[in-house]
Design an enzyme around this catalytic site. Structure first.
Site, PDB file in Angstrom:
ATOM      1  N   TYR A  10       0.842  -1.208   0.000  1.00  0.00           N
ATOM      2  CA  TYR A  10       0.000   0.000   0.000  1.00  0.00           C
ATOM      3  C   TYR A  10       0.873   1.253   0.000  1.00  0.00           C
ATOM      4  O   TYR A  10       0.603   2.224  -0.694  1.00  0.00           O
ATOM      5  CB  TYR A  10      -0.914   0.005   1.223  1.00  0.00           C
ATOM      6  CG  TYR A  10      -1.942   1.113   1.183  1.00  0.00           C
ATOM      7  CD1 TYR A  10      -3.211   0.884   0.658  1.00  0.00           C
ATOM      8  CD2 TYR A  10      -1.639   2.391   1.644  1.00  0.00           C
ATOM      9  CE1 TYR A  10      -4.149   1.894   0.591  1.00  0.00           C
ATOM     10  CE2 TYR A  10      -2.571   3.416   1.587  1.00  0.00           C
ATOM     11  CZ  TYR A  10      -3.823   3.165   1.058  1.00  0.00           C
ATOM     12  OH  TYR A  10      -4.746   4.171   0.996  1.00  0.00           O
ATOM     13  N   PHE A  19      -7.497  19.105 -25.184  1.00  0.00           N
ATOM     14  CA  PHE A  19      -8.268  17.885 -25.394  1.00  0.00           C
ATOM     15  C   PHE A  19      -9.573  18.017 -24.591  1.00  0.00           C
ATOM     16  O   PHE A  19      -9.639  18.788 -23.637  1.00  0.00           O
ATOM     17  CB  PHE A  19      -7.452  16.665 -24.944  1.00  0.00           C
ATOM     18  CG  PHE A  19      -8.213  15.382 -25.092  1.00  0.00           C
ATOM     19  CD1 PHE A  19      -8.507  14.892 -26.360  1.00  0.00           C
ATOM     20  CD2 PHE A  19      -8.664  14.677 -23.994  1.00  0.00           C
ATOM     21  CE1 PHE A  19      -9.242  13.725 -26.509  1.00  0.00           C
ATOM     22  CE2 PHE A  19      -9.392  13.506 -24.147  1.00  0.00           C
ATOM     23  CZ  PHE A  19      -9.681  13.029 -25.399  1.00  0.00           C
ATOM     24  N   ASP A  20     -10.608  17.250 -24.973  1.00  0.00           N
ATOM     25  CA  ASP A  20     -11.945  17.393 -24.350  1.00  0.00           C
ATOM     26  C   ASP A  20     -11.913  17.351 -22.820  1.00  0.00           C
ATOM     27  O   ASP A  20     -12.535  18.166 -22.158  1.00  0.00           O
ATOM     28  CB  ASP A  20     -12.922  16.278 -24.752  1.00  0.00           C
ATOM     29  CG  ASP A  20     -12.800  15.823 -26.180  1.00  0.00           C
ATOM     30  OD1 ASP A  20     -11.780  16.113 -26.824  1.00  0.00           O
ATOM     31  OD2 ASP A  20     -13.718  15.155 -26.637  1.00  0.00           O
ATOM     32  N   ASP A  79       0.834  18.928 -21.900  1.00  0.00           N
ATOM     33  CA  ASP A  79      -0.054  17.764 -21.932  1.00  0.00           C
ATOM     34  C   ASP A  79       0.685  16.720 -22.754  1.00  0.00           C
ATOM     35  O   ASP A  79       0.775  16.803 -23.973  1.00  0.00           O
ATOM     36  CB  ASP A  79      -1.406  18.128 -22.548  1.00  0.00           C
ATOM     37  CG  ASP A  79      -2.330  16.907 -22.645  1.00  0.00           C
ATOM     38  OD1 ASP A  79      -1.828  15.769 -22.544  1.00  0.00           O
ATOM     39  OD2 ASP A  79      -3.545  17.102 -22.839  1.00  0.00           O
ATOM     40  N   ALA A 128       0.550  13.410 -23.457  1.00  0.00           N
ATOM     41  CA  ALA A 128       0.023  12.093 -23.857  1.00  0.00           C
ATOM     42  C   ALA A 128       0.850  11.441 -24.966  1.00  0.00           C
ATOM     43  O   ALA A 128       1.129  10.255 -24.933  1.00  0.00           O
ATOM     44  CB  ALA A 128      -1.436  12.223 -24.291  1.00  0.00           C
ATOM     45  N   LYS A 141      -1.197   6.156 -23.825  1.00  0.00           N
ATOM     46  CA  LYS A 141      -0.827   6.337 -25.231  1.00  0.00           C
ATOM     47  C   LYS A 141       0.645   5.944 -25.427  1.00  0.00           C
ATOM     48  O   LYS A 141       0.951   4.771 -25.566  1.00  0.00           O
ATOM     49  CB  LYS A 141      -1.068   7.784 -25.666  1.00  0.00           C
ATOM     50  CG  LYS A 141      -2.539   8.139 -25.898  1.00  0.00           C
ATOM     51  CD  LYS A 141      -3.231   8.633 -24.676  1.00  0.00           C
ATOM     52  CE  LYS A 141      -4.605   9.187 -24.981  1.00  0.00           C
ATOM     53  NZ  LYS A 141      -5.373   9.393 -23.744  1.00  0.00           N
ATOM     54  N   HIS A 150     -21.872  12.784 -27.790  1.00  0.00           N
ATOM     55  CA  HIS A 150     -21.516  11.790 -28.808  1.00  0.00           C
ATOM     56  C   HIS A 150     -21.308  10.390 -28.242  1.00  0.00           C
ATOM     57  O   HIS A 150     -21.427   9.415 -28.950  1.00  0.00           O
ATOM     58  CB  HIS A 150     -20.290  12.247 -29.603  1.00  0.00           C
ATOM     59  CG  HIS A 150     -19.051  12.417 -28.781  1.00  0.00           C
ATOM     60  ND1 HIS A 150     -18.915  13.423 -27.851  1.00  0.00           N
ATOM     61  CD2 HIS A 150     -17.907  11.706 -28.732  1.00  0.00           C
ATOM     62  CE1 HIS A 150     -17.727  13.320 -27.280  1.00  0.00           C
ATOM     63  NE2 HIS A 150     -17.097  12.290 -27.786  1.00  0.00           N
TER      64      HIS A 150
HETATM   65  N1  F0G Z   1      -4.838  14.723 -23.176  1.00  0.00           N
HETATM   66  C1  F0G Z   1      -4.835  14.281 -24.452  1.00  0.00           C
HETATM   67  C2  F0G Z   1      -4.072  15.025 -25.503  1.00  0.00           C
HETATM   68  C3  F0G Z   1      -5.578  13.127 -24.792  1.00  0.00           C
HETATM   69  O1  F0G Z   1      -5.596  12.707 -26.056  1.00  0.00           O
HETATM   70  C4  F0G Z   1      -6.298  12.456 -23.776  1.00  0.00           C
HETATM   71  C5  F0G Z   1      -7.081  11.256 -24.080  1.00  0.00           C
HETATM   72  C6  F0G Z   1      -6.232  12.956 -22.462  1.00  0.00           C
HETATM   73  C7  F0G Z   1      -5.487  14.099 -22.200  1.00  0.00           C
HETATM   74  C8  F0G Z   1      -6.974  12.305 -21.323  1.00  0.00           C
HETATM   75  O2  F0G Z   1      -6.349  11.129 -20.947  1.00  0.00           O
HETATM   76  O3  F0G Z   1      -8.047   9.349 -21.397  1.00  0.00           O
HETATM   77  O4  F0G Z   1      -6.047   8.928 -19.937  1.00  0.00           O
HETATM   78  O5  F0G Z   1      -7.897  10.363 -19.144  1.00  0.00           O
HETATM   79  N2  F0G Z   1      -7.370  10.902 -25.254  1.00  0.00           N
HETATM   80  C9  F0G Z   1      -8.059   9.695 -25.689  1.00  0.00           C
HETATM   81  C10 F0G Z   1      -8.351   9.764 -27.168  1.00  0.00           C
HETATM   82  C11 F0G Z   1      -9.229   9.293 -24.871  1.00  0.00           C
HETATM   83  O6  F0G Z   1      -9.089   8.885 -27.658  1.00  0.00           O
HETATM   84  O7  F0G Z   1      -7.830  10.631 -27.851  1.00  0.00           O
HETATM   85  P1  F0G Z   1      -7.133   9.876 -20.323  1.00  0.00           P
END
Ligand code: F0G
Length: 460
Positions: free
Chosen positions: A73, A125-126, A216, A218, A259, A451
């Site tokens: 833990y 990103f969203d 960011d 990813a 990713k 969506h």
């Molecule tokens: N930032 C970027 C640039 C991303 O593409 C994503 C996720 C996230 C943050 C959030 O990360 O999913 O680990 O919480 N992108 C995926 C996509 C879901 O399909 O492009 P997460």
């Protein structure tokens, strides 16, 4: 054929059976799914290109690491190994694991911004946008204008528009800009890379106005590979050296490790040297994610992640990885199919507006192409266009997206050349009957992030 396929730098020792349903079955399944690909069962999909996130194949070393994972833990050895690996690659003092990218955003952004403030990014990103807005702040996208033209081939289409960034800071006041976020690669613009020069210039502006810069991260490894290929002065540097330089210009990073770190679950927060911020992060991690030495992950995940960090920056692997995108893009070039070009790092973003000029944005051309790809070859993709964008929160009117892309996001180390050929053949077959394809209307939608859940109906 114009582009040669780069052979896989691995061989296969574990397989997962997939099957293609008949065309009749596929038409029935997609109708039952209300023409929303998120409603399909995974087993009814032949080639799954919904996302490259968490859908990657781990190596034998990572699976061996899974067995070695320390499940203590507190103070697990897998945690210390992960922190050491990440410090070595990024050069940051503080590393905090979390369960995925949006968890990193949740922990960090609530500490940095609030009502009346702004976050400016090359593109949020969203989920990044959502966490900025949840904190009470507002998100502004500031990508270079070249990104809006899919046929324009320039090397760094993901860049920040630095002139506009400075204008925005002056306009809103430096004290109102809580954070600048550099997304590498720029997912929403089509997995497009950002140059070292652009990151350096962005960092200089941030320093001038005393604003923190967050990466960011990813798809940081794919971004570094593009820098090595395209930016003068970097051709002889290693990917690791490029990564280190890129991160040296920022103050912190959030990372979805699902990713480029080639795992199925995981995320990181990195803080260069601000000890106070790290202390605050630890507190929020404990309440949102779990104790600081596991951050919402199992010990086995931490172990796989620390190994994946190095596999993801292996140049041979990246050459094959980006090579898959370039091979698919080359086949589309031969067939005259338009996409966000030059092709990005994690997928091909097909220009559905060019494929279906007869379908207006409010009848969702990119969603229509996604449905056609499933009907044609059992391929699951996603709309990155007006269907995803949704309605204006004030007027309720459908917004018009800048692009109508259908994203074929390619999981890492999962599909072969034959699969990529099926993707290209399916797009070519659809192009041949494109003028007969009709748009869609929404019959039910939830108020936000529609969506994922909405129901659709083909127009007659
Ligand atoms: N930032 C970027 C640039 C991303 O593409 C994503 C996720 C996230 C943050 C959030 O990360 O999913 O680990 O919480 N992108 C995926 C996509 C879901 O399909 O492009 P997460």
């Amino acid at each position: 054929m114009s582009v040669k396929y780069v052979p896989e730098p691995f061989r296969i020792k574990m397989v997962e059976t997939i099957k293609m349903l008949s065309r009749e079955e596929r038409e029935q399944k997609i109708a039952e799914a209300k023409y929303n690909l998120f409603n399909l069962k995974g087993e009814d999909v032949y080639i799954d290109l919904l996302t490259d996130s968490g859908t990657n194949a781990m190596s034998q070393e990572q699976w061996a690491g899974v067995m070695r994972g320390d499940e203590a833990y507190a103070g697990a050895s897998s945690y210390f190994k992960l922190v050491e690996s990440a410090q070595d690659i990024f050069g940051y003092k503080y590393i905090q694991p979390v369960h995925q990218g949006r968890a990193a955003e949740k922990v960090l952004f609530g500490l940095l911004m609030g009502k009346g403030q702004y976050s400016i990014s090359n593109m949020h990103f969203d989920t990044t946008r959502a966490h900025v807005e949840l904190s009470g702040a507002r998100a502004i996208d500031c990508v270079v204008p070249e990104a809006a033209n899919p046929s324009l081939r320039v090397p760094f289409k993901g860049n920040m528009d630095v002139k506009r960034l400075e204008q925005l800071i002056k306009e809103h006041g430096a004290d109102k800009v809580a954070l600048v976020i550099m997304t590498i690669t720029n997912n929403s613009a089509g997995g497009q890379p950002v140059s070292v020069q652009n990151i350096r210039e962005t960092s200089e502006i941030c320093k001038k106005y005393n604003i923190k810069l967050c990466i960011d991260a990813a798809r940081y490894a794919e971004n570094a590979y593009f820098i090595k290929q395209r930016e003068p002065g970097y051709e002889n540097k290693s990917i690791k050296e490029i990564v280190k330089e890129v991160f040296s210009y920022a103050d912190m990073f959030t990372m979805s490790a699902k990713k480029d770190t080639i795992v199925n679950m995981g995320g990181l927060i990195g803080i260069k040297e601000d000890e106070k911020l790290y202390q605050l992060c630890k507190g929020r991690t404990i309440s949102f994610e779990g104790f600081i030495t596991y951050g919402g992950l199992a010990g086995r995940d931490l172990e796989a992640l620390s190994i994946g960090l190095y596999e993801g920056i292996d140049e041979n692997y990246l050459k094959y990885r980006i090579g898959q995108m370039e091979y698919l893009a080359g086949r589309l070039d031969d067939a005259g199919i338009a996409y966000q070009s030059p092709v990005g790092g994690h997928g091909v973003f097909v220009d559905a507006k060019a494929m279906f000029p007869q379908i207006p944005y409010y009848e969702f051309p990119a969603q229509a192409l996604a449905v056609e790809l499933y009907k044609e070859a059992g391929i699951r993709t996603t709309d990155i266009g007006s269907y995803m964008l949704g309605n204006d929160p004030d007027t309720g009117k459908q917004l018009k997206a800048e692009f109508e892309f259908t994203r074929l996001a390619i999981p890492r180390r999962v599909y072969t050349q034959a699969h990529i050929d099926i993707m290209a053949d399916a797009l070519i077959a659809i192009k041949e009957r494109a003028s007969a394809v009709k748009g869609y209307k929404i019959t039910w939608e939830p108020p936000i992030l529609r969506h994922f859940q909405a129901s659709l109906e083909p127009l007659k």
